[in-house]
Design a protein around this motif. Structure first.
Motif, PDB file in Angstrom:
ATOM      1  N   SER A   1       0.806  -1.218   0.000  1.00  0.00           N
ATOM      2  CA  SER A   1       0.000   0.000   0.000  1.00  0.00           C
ATOM      3  C   SER A   1       0.838   1.267   0.000  1.00  0.00           C
ATOM      4  O   SER A   1       0.375   2.324  -0.422  1.00  0.00           O
ATOM      5  N   ASP A   2       2.101   1.181   0.457  1.00  0.00           N
ATOM      6  CA  ASP A   2       2.952   2.378   0.452  1.00  0.00           C
ATOM      7  C   ASP A   2       3.813   2.438  -0.808  1.00  0.00           C
ATOM      8  O   ASP A   2       4.705   3.273  -0.905  1.00  0.00           O
ATOM      9  N   GLY A   3       3.552   1.555  -1.773  1.00  0.00           N
ATOM     10  CA  GLY A   3       4.294   1.559  -3.022  1.00  0.00           C
ATOM     11  C   GLY A   3       5.520   0.680  -3.028  1.00  0.00           C
ATOM     12  O   GLY A   3       6.135   0.472  -4.075  1.00  0.00           O
ATOM     13  N   TYR A   4       5.889   0.122  -1.874  1.00  0.00           N
ATOM     14  CA  TYR A   4       7.060  -0.731  -1.809  1.00  0.00           C
ATOM     15  C   TYR A   4       6.776  -2.069  -2.495  1.00  0.00           C
ATOM     16  O   TYR A   4       5.652  -2.559  -2.478  1.00  0.00           O
ATOM     17  N   THR A   5       7.811  -2.667  -3.106  1.00  0.00           N
ATOM     18  CA  THR A   5       7.649  -3.882  -3.901  1.00  0.00           C
ATOM     19  C   THR A   5       8.385  -5.053  -3.263  1.00  0.00           C
ATOM     20  O   THR A   5       9.510  -4.900  -2.778  1.00  0.00           O
ATOM     21  N   ILE A   6       7.753  -6.218  -3.278  1.00  0.00           N
ATOM     22  CA  ILE A   6       8.407  -7.453  -2.882  1.00  0.00           C
ATOM     23  C   ILE A   6       8.163  -8.493  -3.978  1.00  0.00           C
ATOM     24  O   ILE A   6       7.302  -8.315  -4.843  1.00  0.00           O
ATOM     25  N   ALA A   7       8.947  -9.577  -3.956  1.00  0.00           N
ATOM     26  CA  ALA A   7       8.773 -10.681  -4.906  1.00  0.00           C
ATOM     27  C   ALA A   7       8.077 -11.832  -4.191  1.00  0.00           C
ATOM     28  O   ALA A   7       8.495 -12.242  -3.109  1.00  0.00           O
ATOM     29  N   VAL A   8       7.016 -12.347  -4.778  1.00  0.00           N
ATOM     30  CA  VAL A   8       6.216 -13.412  -4.174  1.00  0.00           C
ATOM     31  C   VAL A   8       6.300 -14.652  -5.051  1.00  0.00           C
ATOM     32  O   VAL A   8       5.857 -14.630  -6.208  1.00  0.00           O
ATOM     33  N   ARG A   9       6.888 -15.726  -4.528  1.00  0.00           N
ATOM     34  CA  ARG A   9       6.977 -16.987  -5.267  1.00  0.00           C
ATOM     35  C   ARG A   9       5.860 -17.912  -4.805  1.00  0.00           C
ATOM     36  O   ARG A   9       5.787 -18.288  -3.633  1.00  0.00           O
ATOM     37  N   ARG A  10       5.014 -18.314  -5.733  1.00  0.00           N
ATOM     38  CA  ARG A  10       3.940 -19.257  -5.447  1.00  0.00           C
ATOM     39  C   ARG A  10       4.402 -20.634  -5.920  1.00  0.00           C
ATOM     40  O   ARG A  10       4.483 -20.910  -7.112  1.00  0.00           O
ATOM     41  N   LEU A  11       4.726 -21.505  -4.954  1.00  0.00           N
ATOM     42  CA  LEU A  11       5.293 -22.802  -5.291  1.00  0.00           C
ATOM     43  C   LEU A  11       4.243 -23.712  -5.908  1.00  0.00           C
ATOM     44  O   LEU A  11       3.046 -23.623  -5.604  1.00  0.00           O
ATOM     45  N   LEU A  12       4.742 -24.608  -6.788  1.00  0.00           N
ATOM     46  CA  LEU A  12       3.867 -25.661  -7.288  1.00  0.00           C
ATOM     47  C   LEU A  12       3.504 -26.593  -6.140  1.00  0.00           C
ATOM     48  O   LEU A  12       4.176 -26.642  -5.109  1.00  0.00           O
ATOM     49  N   ARG A  13       2.434 -27.349  -6.327  1.00  0.00           N
ATOM     50  CA  ARG A  13       1.973 -28.251  -5.260  1.00  0.00           C
ATOM     51  C   ARG A  13       2.730 -29.571  -5.349  1.00  0.00           C
ATOM     52  O   ARG A  13       2.443 -30.416  -6.191  1.00  0.00           O
ATOM     53  N   PHE A  14       3.751 -29.707  -4.482  1.00  0.00           N
ATOM     54  CA  PHE A  14       4.546 -30.925  -4.452  1.00  0.00           C
ATOM     55  C   PHE A  14       3.973 -31.895  -3.426  1.00  0.00           C
ATOM     56  O   PHE A  14       3.419 -31.494  -2.400  1.00  0.00           O
ATOM     57  N   GLN A  15       4.176 -33.177  -3.714  1.00  0.00           N
ATOM     58  CA  GLN A  15       3.667 -34.219  -2.825  1.00  0.00           C
ATOM     59  C   GLN A  15       4.585 -34.383  -1.614  1.00  0.00           C
ATOM     60  O   GLN A  15       5.799 -34.197  -1.690  1.00  0.00           O
ATOM     61  N   GLY A  16       3.986 -34.739  -0.500  1.00  0.00           N
ATOM     62  CA  GLY A  16       4.768 -35.137   0.665  1.00  0.00           C
ATOM     63  C   GLY A  16       5.331 -34.011   1.493  1.00  0.00           C
ATOM     64  O   GLY A  16       6.290 -34.201   2.238  1.00  0.00           O
ATOM     65  N   ILE A  17       4.766 -32.815   1.383  1.00  0.00           N
ATOM     66  CA  ILE A  17       5.266 -31.693   2.171  1.00  0.00           C
ATOM     67  C   ILE A  17       4.378 -31.518   3.395  1.00  0.00           C
ATOM     68  O   ILE A  17       3.200 -31.186   3.288  1.00  0.00           O
ATOM     69  N   GLU A  18       4.949 -31.758   4.556  1.00  0.00           N
ATOM     70  CA  GLU A  18       4.216 -31.576   5.799  1.00  0.00           C
ATOM     71  C   GLU A  18       4.256 -30.101   6.206  1.00  0.00           C
ATOM     72  O   GLU A  18       5.288 -29.447   6.113  1.00  0.00           O
ATOM     73  N   MET A  19       3.105 -29.576   6.678  1.00  0.00           N
ATOM     74  CA  MET A  19       3.032 -28.159   7.026  1.00  0.00           C
ATOM     75  C   MET A  19       4.036 -27.811   8.111  1.00  0.00           C
ATOM     76  O   MET A  19       4.737 -26.783   8.025  1.00  0.00           O
ATOM     77  N   LYS A  20       4.147 -28.637   9.149  1.00  0.00           N
ATOM     78  CA  LYS A  20       5.057 -28.335  10.251  1.00  0.00           C
ATOM     79  C   LYS A  20       6.505 -28.321   9.764  1.00  0.00           C
ATOM     80  O   LYS A  20       7.293 -27.432  10.123  1.00  0.00           O
ATOM     81  N   GLN A  21       6.859 -29.312   8.917  1.00  0.00           N
ATOM     82  CA  GLN A  21       8.227 -29.361   8.387  1.00  0.00           C
ATOM     83  C   GLN A  21       8.503 -28.122   7.533  1.00  0.00           C
ATOM     84  O   GLN A  21       9.568 -27.505   7.638  1.00  0.00           O
TER      85      GLN A  21
ATOM     86  N   ILE B   1      23.226 -12.899  -0.560  1.00  0.00           N
ATOM     87  CA  ILE B   1      22.044 -13.733  -0.750  1.00  0.00           C
ATOM     88  C   ILE B   1      20.806 -12.847  -0.626  1.00  0.00           C
ATOM     89  O   ILE B   1      20.810 -11.850   0.083  1.00  0.00           O
ATOM     90  N   VAL B   2      19.776 -13.222  -1.345  1.00  0.00           N
ATOM     91  CA  VAL B   2      18.523 -12.467  -1.306  1.00  0.00           C
ATOM     92  C   VAL B   2      17.798 -12.818  -0.014  1.00  0.00           C
ATOM     93  O   VAL B   2      17.664 -13.988   0.350  1.00  0.00           O
ATOM     94  N   ASN B   3      17.307 -11.812   0.672  1.00  0.00           N
ATOM     95  CA  ASN B   3      16.664 -12.028   1.969  1.00  0.00           C
ATOM     96  C   ASN B   3      15.255 -12.583   1.800  1.00  0.00           C
ATOM     97  O   ASN B   3      14.461 -12.074   1.007  1.00  0.00           O
TER      98      ASN B   3
ATOM     99  N   CYS C   1       8.174 -15.029   0.226  1.00  0.00           N
ATOM    100  CA  CYS C   1       8.279 -13.612  -0.117  1.00  0.00           C
ATOM    101  C   CYS C   1       9.723 -13.152   0.073  1.00  0.00           C
ATOM    102  O   CYS C   1      10.300 -13.331   1.145  1.00  0.00           O
ATOM    103  N   TYR C   2      10.277 -12.567  -0.980  1.00  0.00           N
ATOM    104  CA  TYR C   2      11.663 -12.115  -0.976  1.00  0.00           C
ATOM    105  C   TYR C   2      11.721 -10.607  -1.214  1.00  0.00           C
ATOM    106  O   TYR C   2      10.777 -10.002  -1.729  1.00  0.00           O
ATOM    107  N   GLU C   3      12.876 -10.033  -0.856  1.00  0.00           N
ATOM    108  CA  GLU C   3      13.092  -8.647  -1.265  1.00  0.00           C
ATOM    109  C   GLU C   3      13.146  -8.598  -2.791  1.00  0.00           C
ATOM    110  O   GLU C   3      13.564  -9.546  -3.457  1.00  0.00           O
ATOM    111  N   TYR C   4      12.699  -7.497  -3.347  1.00  0.00           N
ATOM    112  CA  TYR C   4      12.610  -7.327  -4.799  1.00  0.00           C
ATOM    113  C   TYR C   4      13.817  -6.524  -5.281  1.00  0.00           C
ATOM    114  O   TYR C   4      14.084  -5.440  -4.778  1.00  0.00           O
TER     115      TYR C   4
END
Length: 844
Positions: free
Chosen positions: A386-406, A422-424, A454-457
């Protein structure tokens, strides 16, 4: 009169409505509004034209540019120029209203006689900018315009010039007198692109003789080299002049000290703007055009500075107030920072967990317009807060076997990693969402798992846009800085105490650049999030080059830090040579052959200081050490950093067949020599026969290496010219899966033969001897072992190598395509490492 009245109405409407298009204007109308081009109405003169002030009925004014009669301006050139200006519309470009191309036959007196000749009038009409040109406002730092106005002018000039360059328009005469200022001191560039109407020599002659401002011309202009970077040089001179009042380089601290004496409190924002402007101006006036930034980078530097200023203000207003995982969007937006300046440490105020609905909103519903990139792991979107700042958002594909807690645990570890290379990782989302999907024509409720990071852009994008090809040529110092930064970032990932990270997908697209051209590794840690098995599947099945994958990982799935080192080696070689490994059928051999020697390094970097050639060679040798087949021989990232810090202490080139293979022009051997090393072509040295001849093993004296000598049959009917072409074409084929031609022999040999009867005298005969010498393959041909008990890894390696070799024959040569026509196991040879090599093809 009706046409003039109509034109008055049209141009007055244009002044009120910016959507109205420019139009043709009668000469009578332009003559009327300038009082017959009166001297009293003159507001400027240039190398090509005089500019007059035109007065309209409503009291408003326009500017009318009338070209000199002596300027040779063809109808085609003028038409193209008008069409170009009609499409240019920008707040920092002087607005174009119309044109006039009038041709009449008139009587003139010439040498005492009256003659009828063609009189051509070419005019252009623009908006009138009341405050005149910028050169009238330039002053030192203690007088004249306040800083806020100066910054507004600099930023506006950059925006206007970027627009011109985006439209493929070169100005070629950018200077303060060609920058006009409106009522609010908004700068507007004028006289852009006019030099494109004339041939280059006249353009330079007019500019040099009439401009009177050589200080704004780039050095390469005088040697005939013109590019967009020529405008950038002029821009740099103007920026320095607006900031300091003088042209040329100034020490930043001296400039800041002078402005401190004038500025009123608070001065923090202004001093930062001054510092950035001087840095940009200094980069722009680099003598080497390759070292100057383009306008896109300049605008991004301004944007990053202004974003940083907003973040700093927002952070100070936040104070020490904490936030939980479900803060409002406003708190999230104000908490995220670029962290471009390491002095600002506000990431602690960022909620680690970012709701899916929030990320969906800032990416405009994950719209295609917001997509930054797509890969095997998912899609990256631009998220605008909302303040005009930009971030990079990666939406991962749905991989099998990924536990939420892990997943959450691994993300929390990755978010603690902090390093300048390294990118933060700023935040994440892992939600199970319910939705309706169609199943057999009916809506069915289903749950889907969403994972987002979400990464810095970083505005500058990835290094693959900069390191390859002539269009994005970088100097050696920038490339060396990239190499060191990537190595330091990878060393941090491998050795950090919290969570050693193996990247498994290191390539140019996953190394981003910040505004200072500092490399930042991204996409690290994905193997921890989605599993090494899923990561390998993605890397091996995603379309695109796989030349960065270490062989033990690609074929066997073996994972270690040395997998990343192999990728780093390819990356280093690409950065040094400026060549993409996917464009060469055998990139490593190409580097060894074409990039290792002093003259070759000088060709790659002609302006590089001789004492730095060892630095280039060192990086190439480090790259070759990294890509050795035996991973135990590859260095660690720490080893590489130490070698780079030592600078020029060069060791031997690593011993590896793929690296040390010397590919050069074939040598001409004498028949006497080949006869000797094959023991007179004895049956004991015979290794194979075919339709074209016989193959013998030749062992040179005092040399442990052998060669294969093919003695062609005399009756195969090859002319001398055909044989010469065959040798030439075969010698050009360089590939690890093609048997390499070492040399040849083409001699007419005289022999004595007996007559038909025993007592007949011997007969002298001449025999054409043609032989081809190839590298010797100790394992023989594929047909001898294909039915043995080979493991699958070796069989797959053989299949892949045959395909690579055949692709090289079909597509790998610039002006010839080679069909083998006799591809079979007997014509596929194997070296000591079971690498297959195609033989017995005919290049002509």
């Amino acid at each position: 009169m009706d046409s003039e009245a109509s034109m008055f109405d049209h141009i007055e409407l244009m002044l009120l409505d910016e959507s109205v298009e420019p139009s043709d204007m009668p000469l009578s109308f332009l003559t009327a509004i300038t009082n017959n081009f009166s001297e009293d109405q003159t507001i400027g003169r240039g190398g090509f034209a005089v500019v007059y002030k035109g007065l309209l009925r409503n009291g408003l004014s326009v500017a009318v540019k009338k070209f000199y009669d002596t300027i040779e301006l063809s109808d085609e050139m003028y038409r193209k120029e008008v069409q170009s200006m009609m499409r240019l519309k920008h707040a920092n470009i002087v607005r174009f209203f119309g044109y006039c191309a009038d041709t009449q036959w008139k009587m003139f007196k010439h040498d005492g006689r009256h003659v009828i000749a063609e009189a051509r009038q070419r005019l252009l009409c623009f908006e009138f900018v009341p405050n005149g040109s910028l050169d009238k406002y330039i002053s030192d730092m203690f007088h004249g315009l306040e800083w806020r106005k100066r910054y507004q002018i600099i930023r506006g000039i950059c925006e206007g010039l970027r627009y011109l360059h985006d439209e493929n328009v070169l100005h070629l005469d950018l200077k303060p007198s060609n920058i006009l200022l409106d009522h609010n001191l908004v700068p507007k560039i004028t006289d852009f692109g006019l030099s494109r109407c004339f041939d280059d020599n006249k353009t330079r002659t007019v500019t040099a003789n009439l401009i009177g401002s050589v200080g704004y011309l780039a050095p390469e202009f005088f040697s005939g080299l013109i590019s967009f970077k020529s405008d950038v040089y002029s821009l740099g001179v103007i920026i320095m002049e607006v900031v300091t009042g003088i042209k040329g380089y100034c020490e930043i601290e001296d400039v800041l000290e002078s402005w401190r004496k004038r500025l009123k409190m608070p001065m923090g924002d202004a001093l930062e703007q001054i510092r950035v402007c001087v840095e940009i101006g200094t980069m722009c006036i680099e003598s080497n055009p390759l070292n100057r930034p383009d306008l896109r980078h300049i605008i991004e530097l301004f944007d990053e500075m202004e974003n940083m200023r907003l973040v700093t203000k927002t952070t100070s207003s936040l104070g020490t107030q904490g936030s939980d995982e479900h803060d409002s969007e406003e708190t999230i937006a104000s908490a995220i920072t670029d962290e471009k300046r390491e002095k600002l440490s506000v990431l602690s105020t960022l909620p680690k967990y970012l709701p899916f609905a929030f990320l969906e909103d800032i990416t405009d519903g994950f719209s295609k317009e917001r997509q930054l990139g797509r890969g095997g792991f998912g899609v990256v979107y631009k998220g605008i807060l909302s303040d005009g700042y930009t971030i990079a958002v990666r939406r991962l594909l749905r991989f099998q076997g990924i536990e939420m807690k892990q997943f959450d645990n691994e993300v929390n570890i990755l978010m603690e990693l902090r390093h300048k290379n390294i990118v933060n990782l700023l935040g994440y989302c892992h939600e199970v969402r319910g939705t309706y999907v169609q199943y057999k024509g009916k809506p069915v409720f289903a749950e889907t798992s969403e994972q987002l990071l979400c990464y810095e852009y970083l505005h500058c994008g990835s290094i693959d846009k900069y390191i390859f090809g002539k269009n994005h040529e970088l100097d050696w110092h920038t490339r060396y800085k990239m190499i060191k930064g990537i190595c330091e970032g990878l060393h941090y990932l491998h050795e950090n105490d919290r969570a050693p990270i193996i990247h498994l997908n290191l390539k140019p697209a996953n190394v981003l650049l910040d505004a200072a051209m500092e490399p930042r590794i991204t996409d690290f840690g994905l193997s921890r999030l989605i599993g090494e098995g899923n990561t390998r599947i993605v890397n091996t099945h995603t379309p695109g080059p796989i030349g960065y994958m270490a062989p033990e990982y690609r074929y066997m799935g073996e994972v270690s830090r040395k997998v990343d080192i192999f990728s780093l080696g390819i990356l280093i070689l690409e950065i040094v040579t400026g060549q993409d490994n996917s464009t060469k059928v055998d990139f490593i051999d190409h580097v060894c052959e074409h990039c290792m020697e002093g003259p070759q390094i000088k060709f790659m970097y002609p302006s590089l200081e001789p004492e730095l050639h060892d630095q280039v060679e060192l990086c190439i040798k480090i790259g070759l050490e990294c890509v050795q087949t035996d991973r135990k021989k590859r260095p660690t990232a720490g080893d590489i950093i130490r070698k780079l810090e030592e600078g020029t202490k060069l060791g031997p080139t690593p011993s590896r067949e793929n690296i040390t293979t010397e590919i050069g022009k074939p040598q001409m051997f004498s028949f006497e020599l080949l006869n000797d090393i094959t023991e007179s072509f004895s049956p004991g040295r015979l290794r194979g026969t075919g339709g074209f001849g016989y193959v013998y093993e030749g062992i040179p004296h005092g040399n442990e290496g052998a060669m294969a000598v093919k003695r062609l049959k005399e009756k195969i009917g090859i002319s001398p010219k055909q044989f010469e072409n065959e040798v030439h074409n075969l010698s050009r084929i360089e590939h690890r899966n093609i048997v390499r031609l070492i040399g040849y022999c083409d001699e007419i040999r005289e022999i004595l033969s007996h007559g038909k009867n025993k007592n007949d005298p011997p007969i002298r005969e001449h025999i054409q001897e043609r032989l081809l010498c190839y590298e010797y393959m100790p394992k023989g041909s594929l047909d001898k072992i294909i039915y043995d008990n080979l493991d699958w890894h070796t069989r797959y390696k053989i299949i892949e190598g045959i395909c690579h070799g055949l692709h090289c024959l079909h597509e790998g040569q610039q002006d010839i395509q080679i069909a083998h026509l006799d591809l079979k196991p007997a014509n596929i040879l194997l070296d000591s490492d079971m690498v297959p090599k195609l033989a017995d093809f005919v290049a002509t």
